[in-house]
Motif scaffolding. Structure first.
Motif: not given
Length: 307
Positions: A7-12, A44-51, A53-58
């Motif tokens: 639902x938001x970027x960050x750690x595990x 993991x890259x998507x979750x951290x905001x490092x990808x 071409x990220x998908x939309x959240x959630x």
């Protein structure tokens, strides 16, 4: 159904288990009851905001699943670009579902496709490996690396491996590598014809300098940090090549090629020539722990979630 939602970027710990409606398959899709789903580094890259071409959240992560269709067919499949696999059910395009080998577990199925396609396609298409060549695989104890060691051996190459720690040397050696060293000692491996590198960072540049004339490297990831700039002078002066491989884009642009490669790999698996390596399994509701395990560089093979 239960699903893991980003639902938001960050750690595990930002991965949350939620109750969601079962997906409704669209035209040309089938509903798969997920029994296992692979954890891939891009998630993991998507979750951290490092990808890039990220998908939309959630977003529900998970691109690689194994399970059963409503008709009881045991399958493994790819959810291409939409995600949704970290869940008890997912809609998958019928053209990206394949029969799970009869003697394979669902965990095996969830560990197979992305790792082996990411090894097979570059080593047969971009920098083709042939009998007698010397192949260097980095991150050789990881999911893609362990697949690449097996693919290289199947293609007749001498495979040498580089890994992140002394403890990880045993896995590539057990899969057929003739030598395995840590990254600090990669130069000790000597010259090679092809490099397959999921690590990136400064390691890729060091590996380029190990290539024989007319050799080539394939960059497939940056788990070790962003790629350093590579100047054309290095490639021209050493008579070497550098390729890049991105499976997700290739699935969009050349789907038939990827499906044909999948069938080739399933035949090799069925013949016992290659096999997926499942390093660890976690229940779906412990997806955060699975991500942390991968992020700590503790894992070998593929980490898999089970429902």
């Amino acid at each position: 159904m239960r699903a893991v939602v980003l639902e938001r970027l960050g750690g595990p710990d930002v991965l949350a288990v939620r109750e969601l409606p079962d997906p409704v398959p669209g035209a040309g899709e089938e509903l798969v009851r997920v029994r296992a789903v692979g954890v891939n580094f891009l998630e993991l890259l998507v979750r951290r905001g490092d990808y890039p071409q990220p998908p939309e959240l959630p977003w529900v992560p998970g691109l690689e699943v194994a399970g059963e269709t409503e008709g009881g067919r045991r399958v493994l499949g790819l959810v291409r670009t939409t995600g949704g696999g970290y869940a008890e059910a997912v809609a998958v395009e019928a053209g990206w579902l394949f029969d799970l080998p009869a003697d394979a577990s669902f965990e095996d199925g969830a560990a197979f496709l992305m790792a082996f396609l990411t090894a097979w396609l570059p080593l047969t298409r971009q920098a083709p490996v042939r009998h007698g060549m010397r192949l260097l695989v980095t991150a050789a104890a990881g999911a893609v690396g362990s697949a690449a060691v097996q693919v290289g051996c199947a293609l007749g190459a001498e495979v040498v491996a580089a890994v992140g720690s002394e403890e990880k040397r045993a896995l590539p050696l057990s899969l057929g590598a003739s030598a395995a060293v840590t990254y600090d000692d990669v130069e000790e491996l000597g010259q090679v014809d092809v490099v397959l590198d999921p690590v990136g960072g400064p390691l890729l540049g060091r590996c380029l300098r190990l290539l024989r004339p007319l050799g080539a490297a394939v960059a497939i990831g940056y788990a070790g940090g962003p790629w350093e700039a590579v100047q054309p002078q290095l490639l021209v002066g050493r008579n070497i090549g550098l390729h890049g491989f991105y499976l997700g884009r290739l699935m969009q642009r050349e789907p038939d090629l990827v499906r044909d490669a999948t069938r080739d790999l399933l035949r090799l698996w069925g013949q016992g020539i290659v096999r997926p390596v499942v390093g660890a399994t976690y229940p779906l509701d412990r997806a955060a722990e699975a991500h942390a395990f991968v992020e700590e560089r503790s894992s070998t093979g593929k980490v898999v979630l089970v429902t």
